[in-house]
Scaffold this active site. Structure first.
Site, short mmCIF file in Angstrom:
data_model
loop_
_atom_site.label_atom_id
_atom_site.label_comp_id
_atom_site.label_asym_id
_atom_site.label_seq_id
_atom_site.Cartn_x
_atom_site.Cartn_y
_atom_site.Cartn_z
N HIS A 225 0.82 -1.23 0.00
CA HIS A 225 0.00 0.00 0.00
C HIS A 225 0.85 1.27 0.00
O HIS A 225 0.31 2.37 0.13
CB HIS A 225 -0.96 0.06 1.21
N HIS A 261 -2.02 3.28 5.36
CA HIS A 261 -1.28 2.43 6.30
C HIS A 261 -0.28 1.60 5.52
O HIS A 261 -0.26 1.60 4.29
CB HIS A 261 -2.22 1.52 7.08
#
Length: 314
Positions: A225, A261
Site C-alpha cells: 500500500h 497504512h
C-alpha cells in the site's frame, strides 16, 4: 529504423546473452527462450496456487506476473507475483523471487526460500546475482531452521517513535491463515526496513509496488500500500531503518485499503508465517479470536487494536 539496423541490434543483444554478458532482460532477450514465463508461472502456482485459492476464497486466480530483471548466459533472475482481485479484502498479493537456469532444452526454475533456490544462487554468475545477494540468500536459508520467536527485527518506523496498530494480526488477505500481517500507521508516514537485508520490488505500477526485504536471519518482510518508494535497485543492501516508502492506499496488484497504512507481513522464504507469539520491535504479538483483533505485549503493558506501539528496535 531500417530492417538491417534492427537485425544488427538484435544480433548484438543475443550474442551478449549467449556469451554471458549481463544485460537487462528485454522482450528480444526473452524471445530467445519463450517457455521461461510459462515455467515460472507454473512453478509459482504449483507451490502456492491451491493455498492461495483457499486463503482468498476463490476458484480462480489471476495470472502470475512474470518480471525478469537480470539475465546472463543461460541464467535469469526476477520475481513473480500472484495479484489479488481488486476490492478483495485488506491484504496483499503473493510474491516470490525466482532464479532460472537453462539446462539442455528446458528451464530449471527455483523459488526463494527453497533449498533448490539456495543451490542455484551459489552457482549463479555475478551478472545475475551479486556476491552480497548470494551471501544474504545463503544466510537466510541456513538460519531458517534456527529462527525463533525473537525475530531480531524491529517495527517499520523509527526507534523510540510510536505508531498506531490500526489492524491486529490477520491474514495476508484478511481472514486467511496464517495471521502473518499487521497494519500500522502514524508519525510522518515513512516506512523503514525492519532489519538488514536486500530489497526487491514486484508489481511496479506507477508510484507503487509490493516491496520485499530478504533478511539474513531466516525471515523476510513485505510492505504493501506504499507510494513514493525507495529508488534503490532490486538487490540493493538495506539496513535497519532504511527508507522504503510512505504509507498509503495504493493497490498496484489488487486488494483493498481503507485509510493510509502499511500492510506489514512476516515470511520465511516466500511463505507467510504467523506473527502469534513473535517478538518484533520489542513487542510480542498475539492474535485474537478474529482477524484484525489481538494485541501486543511488552512486560506488563498490553496494547490492543487502535493503540499506540513504540518501536524499541530489534
Amino acid at each position: 529504423m531500417s530492417r538491417s539496423l534492427s537485425a544488427r541490434r538484435f544480433t548484438a543483444l543475443f550474442s551478449a546473452f549467449v556469451a554471458g554478458a549481463a544485460v537487462l532482460v528485454t522482450p528480444s532477450a526473452i524471445a530467445a527462450a519463450p517457455d521461461l514465463a510459462t515455467t515460472v508461472r507454473s512453478a509459482v502456482l504449483q507451490q502456492h496456487g491451491e493455498a492461495l485459492k483457499r486463503e482468498w476464497d476463490t476458484q480462480t486466480l489471476r495470472e502470475p506476473l512474470f518480471e525478469p530483471t537480470r539475465a546472463s548466459g543461460a541464467w535469469v533472475f526476477g520475481s513473480s507475483t500472484v495479484p489479488m482481485a481488486h476490492g478483495q479484502d485488506h491484504g496483499s498479493p503473493h510474491m516470490a523471487l525466482f532464479l532460472a537456469r537453462k539446462e539442455r532444452s528446458a528451464w530449471r526454475v527455483e523459488l526463494d526460500g527453497t533449498s533448490g533456490f539456495a543451490e542455484l544462487a551459489a552457482l549463479a554468475p555475478s551478472g545475475v546475482l551479486s556476491d552480497g545477494e548470494k551471501r544474504t540468500f545463503a544466510a537466510n536459508q541456513s538460519s531458517r531452521a534456527q529462527a525463533l520467536a525473537p525475530t531480531g527485527l524491529g517495527l517499520p518506523w523509527p526507534v523510540n517513535v510510536s505508531w498506531w496498530m490500526g489492524g491486529g494480526p490477520h491474514g495476508n488477505s484478511g481472514n486467511s491463515r496464517p495471521f502473518s500481517s499487521i497494519d500500522f500507521n502514524g508519525g510522518d508516514g515513512r516506512v523503514l526496513s525492519a532489519g538488514n537485508g536486500r530489497v526487491y520490488k514486484s508489481c511496479v505500477v506507477g508510484r507503487s509496488a509490493l516491496v520485499k526485504v530478504v533478511h539474513d536471519n531466516g525471515y523476510s518482510t513485505t510492505y504493501y500500500h506504499m507510494y513514493n518508494l525507495t529508488t534503490l535497485a532490486n538487490g540493493s543492501a538495506v539496513r535497519t531503518g532504511t527508507y522504503l516508502g510512505n504509507i498509503g492506499n495504493e493497490l498496484p496488484c489488487g486488494g483493498s485499503s481503507t485509510g493510509a497504512h502499511v500492510h506489514f507481513s512476516l515470511l520465511r522464504g516466500n511463505s507467510h508465517v504467523s506473527v502469534h507469539g513473535m517478538t518484533i520491535g520489542g513487542w510480542t504479538f498475539y492474535e485474537g479470536s478474529q482477524a484484525y483483533g489481538g494485541y501486543a505485549q511488552r512486560g506488563s503493558t498490553r496494547v490492543g487494536v487502535g493503540g499506540r506501539i513504540t518501536n524499541y528496535g530489534a
